[in-house]
Design an enzyme around this catalytic site. Structure first.
Site, PDB file in Angstrom:
ATOM      1  N   GLU A   1     -61.413 -38.937 -97.972  1.00 34.08           N
ATOM      2  CA  GLU A   1     -60.448 -39.047 -99.083  1.00 34.08           C
ATOM      3  C   GLU A   1     -59.331 -38.020 -98.887  1.00 34.08           C
ATOM      4  O   GLU A   1     -59.593 -36.825 -98.749  1.00 34.08           O
ATOM      5  CB  GLU A   1     -61.183 -38.815-100.418  1.00 34.08           C
ATOM      6  CG  GLU A   1     -60.289 -38.689-101.629  1.00 34.08           C
ATOM      7  CD  GLU A   1     -59.354 -39.884-101.846  1.00 34.08           C
ATOM      8  OE1 GLU A   1     -59.854 -41.003-101.997  1.00 34.08           O
ATOM      9  OE2 GLU A   1     -58.127 -39.669-101.839  1.00 34.08           O
TER      10      GLU A   1
ATOM     11  N   SER B   1     -59.056 -45.931-109.198  1.00 34.32           N
ATOM     12  CA  SER B   1     -60.230 -46.450-109.903  1.00 34.32           C
ATOM     13  C   SER B   1     -60.621 -45.553-111.075  1.00 34.32           C
ATOM     14  O   SER B   1     -60.981 -46.026-112.154  1.00 34.32           O
ATOM     15  CB  SER B   1     -61.406 -46.555-108.932  1.00 34.32           C
ATOM     16  OG  SER B   1     -61.091 -47.433-107.874  1.00 34.32           O
TER      17      SER B   1
ATOM     18  N   ARG C   1     -50.906 -61.727-117.176  1.00 36.12           N
ATOM     19  CA  ARG C   1     -50.092 -60.509-117.127  1.00 36.12           C
ATOM     20  C   ARG C   1     -48.666 -60.743-116.641  1.00 36.12           C
ATOM     21  O   ARG C   1     -47.716 -60.188-117.194  1.00 36.12           O
ATOM     22  CB  ARG C   1     -50.766 -59.477-116.213  1.00 36.12           C
ATOM     23  CG  ARG C   1     -51.958 -58.843-116.857  1.00 36.12           C
ATOM     24  CD  ARG C   1     -52.600 -57.836-115.934  1.00 36.12           C
ATOM     25  NE  ARG C   1     -53.640 -57.117-116.649  1.00 36.12           N
ATOM     26  CZ  ARG C   1     -54.431 -56.219-116.083  1.00 36.12           C
ATOM     27  NH1 ARG C   1     -54.312 -55.928-114.804  1.00 36.12           N
ATOM     28  NH2 ARG C   1     -55.342 -55.606-116.795  1.00 36.12           N
TER      29      ARG C   1
ATOM     30  N   HIS D   1     -50.415 -53.157-109.577  1.00 36.28           N
ATOM     31  CA  HIS D   1     -51.415 -53.603-108.588  1.00 36.28           C
ATOM     32  C   HIS D   1     -50.726 -54.420-107.499  1.00 36.28           C
ATOM     33  O   HIS D   1     -49.882 -55.264-107.792  1.00 36.28           O
ATOM     34  CB  HIS D   1     -52.458 -54.476-109.297  1.00 36.28           C
ATOM     35  CG  HIS D   1     -53.609 -54.899-108.436  1.00 36.28           C
ATOM     36  ND1 HIS D   1     -54.820 -54.239-108.434  1.00 36.28           N
ATOM     37  CD2 HIS D   1     -53.734 -55.896-107.536  1.00 36.28           C
ATOM     38  CE1 HIS D   1     -55.638 -54.827-107.575  1.00 36.28           C
ATOM     39  NE2 HIS D   1     -55.007 -55.839-107.022  1.00 36.28           N
TER      40      HIS D   1
HETATM   41  P1  ADP Z   1     -59.769 -49.386-104.830  1.00 35.44           P
HETATM   42  O1  ADP Z   1     -59.482 -49.663-106.286  1.00 35.44           O
HETATM   43  O2  ADP Z   1     -59.380 -50.494-103.930  1.00 35.44           O
HETATM   44  O3  ADP Z   1     -61.169 -48.879-104.622  1.00 35.44           O
HETATM   45  P2  ADP Z   1     -58.480 -46.766-105.145  1.00 35.44           P
HETATM   46  O4  ADP Z   1     -57.017 -46.614-105.304  1.00 35.44           O
HETATM   47  O5  ADP Z   1     -59.304 -46.541-106.348  1.00 35.44           O
HETATM   48  O6  ADP Z   1     -58.761 -48.177-104.436  1.00 35.44           O
HETATM   49  O7  ADP Z   1     -58.993 -45.751-104.039  1.00 35.44           O
HETATM   50  C1  ADP Z   1     -58.406 -45.682-102.771  1.00 35.44           C
HETATM   51  C2  ADP Z   1     -58.485 -44.245-102.284  1.00 35.44           C
HETATM   52  O8  ADP Z   1     -58.114 -44.207-100.917  1.00 35.44           O
HETATM   53  C3  ADP Z   1     -57.551 -43.303-103.019  1.00 35.44           C
HETATM   54  O9  ADP Z   1     -58.294 -42.240-103.582  1.00 35.44           O
HETATM   55  C4  ADP Z   1     -56.597 -42.810-101.942  1.00 35.44           C
HETATM   56  O10 ADP Z   1     -56.204 -41.464-102.120  1.00 35.44           O
HETATM   57  C5  ADP Z   1     -57.425 -42.996-100.678  1.00 35.44           C
HETATM   58  N1  ADP Z   1     -56.615 -43.114 -99.451  1.00 35.44           N
HETATM   59  C6  ADP Z   1     -55.533 -43.906 -99.256  1.00 35.44           C
HETATM   60  N2  ADP Z   1     -55.016 -43.716 -98.027  1.00 35.44           N
HETATM   61  C7  ADP Z   1     -55.787 -42.787 -97.414  1.00 35.44           C
HETATM   62  C8  ADP Z   1     -55.747 -42.139 -96.140  1.00 35.44           C
HETATM   63  N3  ADP Z   1     -54.791 -42.397 -95.252  1.00 35.44           N
HETATM   64  N4  ADP Z   1     -56.702 -41.230 -95.857  1.00 35.44           N
HETATM   65  C9  ADP Z   1     -57.676 -40.919 -96.758  1.00 35.44           C
HETATM   66  N5  ADP Z   1     -57.745 -41.471 -97.986  1.00 35.44           N
HETATM   67  C10 ADP Z   1     -56.823 -42.397 -98.319  1.00 35.44           C
END
Ligand code: ADP
Length: 522
Positions: free
Chosen positions: A92, A101, A349, A460
């Site tokens: 992350e 989320s 929506r 979204h």
């Molecule tokens: P979903 O609803 O599809 O599960 P989220 O937005 O809740 O997606 O979570 C996606 C996560 O991925 C976010 O916390 C974001 O910070 C993380 N993320 C996105 N790009 C990267 C990256 N390049 N490296 C690490 N984490 C990432």
């Protein structure tokens, strides 16, 4: 390109022939499919340099299943991979887990739940088939039916898993939201309830998380269909290292609503910084670009959803901003600044958002009017209403006229609108907007009543990486990319032009589980 199985494809702009096997070997370019060949767009700044990057000479470590992203999809995938016996690590980039989320509204569409709330409340029938059909229709039939089917069929099991194994507590109600033809939306107050449940399941099965760690590249030797992804480059502080994936790489990196360039490139109407956005700052599209650079296909990138009921000032989707979404099946009413209805409250929506945008900037904001007796039925607590009042997001009055006065709406017009709507409920017919009236919709005859202001904000991204029903990422030739999986908002094709509200969490949970289960098999 003619046909599907050429060994050689003509390279458009680059000139000459590029063997399929070597297409991405020396030149990991984003393959823009042009008529008659692939445009190897070497003019894109930075891309040519990136394309020349040699594979790492040594790997710093090997992990069975690497999951990118710590939202619903990532934790579901990590949990299921760990249950399948794999060592699973969530990567992350942000300092805290949860992505979009954790700040999501916590609404979950499922035809049933372990308590059978819909049946107990006498709210009519539902089925996975009806849920799938609503999903297809709500996205103008642009969804891939096989993907919508996986979502609808897996939703109830996913919800019960989070309750039983993760300790998620859902509210004792089911609501009917815009675009759905049944009462199937479950409420938990906020997405954190499910994120924490999934995290608990993942961690008790041995999965781990690394925060402040950004994935900066995906490694794959070439685009031969048999060539798997090899690993990822990650950056933590100043340290760059390379992780080899033993069994599978799962992209659960979310959508790109905060990627101003990417969103404007695909949907120019939403370009620029002036739009409000409900998302966390990490919702950017680099993982989609990295996946494209190893051959992944994308689809429907231009379908980007506005949430019609965000806080008009900040664009935040707070608890008051959830009321207009949860409430249509219980009798709430949307009105303009003139105190008049402008659409069926059960509209989807995109229709509600564009009805608001059609009012022009002087039409901002619109309002939702609701009664106290609806609060718990919509999935809220009295405490949440009190907090909304304290924050100044809600106004309250003992009569409709008093609410109108406090919200700055014309009193006579609002009283007339609500009286008319009460009559429509009694008669079972809405001659103005043809809203399907149900017995669960309550007339507003006895106060207190409330008003909340609302306006669209970017929310979204329906498009993203192409996957199949096994959550495997598909390349631009239509082949599975070995060891590469994706789930959640980073994928495209589940929702079509418009995602139905409360379909996001089951999408993430169901496909996250599929991805985790399959990746663990290696
Ligand atoms: P979903 O609803 O599809 O599960 P989220 O937005 O809740 O997606 O979570 C996606 C996560 O991925 C976010 O916390 C974001 O910070 C993380 N993320 C996105 N790009 C990267 C990256 N390049 N490296 C690490 N984490 C990432």
């Amino acid at each position: 390109m003619k046909g599907n199985d050429q060994d050689e494809v003509k390279a458009g702009n680059a000139g000459g022939n590029v063997g399929r096997r070597s297409f991405l070997k020396g030149a990991l370019a984003v393959g823009a499919v042009a008529t008659g060949g692939f445009a190897l767009n070497m003019a894109v700044p930075g891309l040519a340099e990136a394309a020349k990057r040699p594979l790492p000479k040594k790997w710093d470590e090997t992990i069975d299943v690497v999951v990118i992203g710590s939202g619903f999809a990532g934790w579901s995938a990590a949990a299921q991979a760990a249950i399948g016996g794999a060592k699973a690590v969530v990567i992350e980039k942000m300092p805290t887990y949860g992505g979009n989320s954790i700040i999501n509204g916590g609404v979950y569409a499922s035809y049933d739940d372990k308590f059978h709330y819909r049946q107990k409340m006498g709210l009519g029938d539902d089925s996975p088939e009806l849920h799938m059909q609503d999903t297809l229709k709500g996205g103008d039939f642009f969804s891939i039916p096989a993907l919508a089917k996986v979502l609808a069929e897996g939703a109830t099991d996913g919800l019960n898993w989070m309750i039983d194994d993760g300790g998620a507590v859902i509210r004792p109600t089911v609501v009917r939201a815009g675009g759905h033809s049944a009462y199937r939306t479950h409420a938990a107050g906020i997405g954190k309830v499910y994120v924490d449940a999934l995290k608990r399941i993942a961690e008790k099965n041995g999965a781990q998380i690394r925060l402040n760690t950004a994935v900066t590249w995906i490694w794959r030797a070439d685009a031969d269909p048999k060539s798997p992804v090899l690993g990822v480059e990650v950056k933590s502080g100043r340290k760059i290292s390379n992780i080899k994936v033993g069994k599978g790489l799962i992209l659960a990196s979310g959508g790109f609503s905060r990627d101003v360039k990417m969103r404007g490139d695909h949907y120019p109407f939403l370009s620029g910084e002036n739009w409000n956005c409900t998302n966390h700052p990490g919702a950017t599209g680099e993982m989609i670009r990295f996946a494209q650079s190893v051959g992944a296909d994308t689809l429907q990138m231009n379908y980007i959803q506005l949430y019609p009921y965000a806080d008009p000032e900040t664009g935040i989707l707070d608890t008051p901003a959830l009321i207009p979404f949860n409430g249509p099946g219980n009798g709430i009413v949307y009105v303009t600044k003139q105190g008049k209805r402008f659409i069926s409250e059960l509209a989807r929506r995109d229709h509600v958002s564009f009805a608001q945008i059609g009012l022009g900037p002087q039409g901002k904001p619109t309002y939702t009017i609701f009664g106290d007796d609806m609060v718990e039925k919509m999935g809220f607590t009295k405490g949440e209403i009190e907090a909304g009042l304290k924050k100044g997001r809600l106004v309250v009055g003992n009569t409709i006229a008093e609410v109108a006065q406090k919200a700055g709406l014309p009193q006579d017009a609002l009283v007339e609108t609500i009286d008319k709507h009460n009559k429509y409920l009694a008669e079972g017919k809405d001659p103005e907007f043809n809203k399907p009236i149900t017995k669960a919709m309550l007339p507003m005859t006895k106060g207190p009543f409330y008003a909340v202001a609302q306006w669209p904000a970017i929310h979204h991204t329906m498009g993203g990486l192409r996957i199949n029903e096994h959550a495997q990422v598909i390349d631009i030739f239509g082949e599975v990319i070995p060891k590469l999986y994706a789930a959640g908002e980073v994928t495209g094709g589940v929702h079509g032009t418009n995602r139905l509200g409360s379909n996001a969490i089951p999408d993430c949970v169901v496909f996250g589980r599929v991805a985790g289960r399959n990746a663990a098999k290696g």
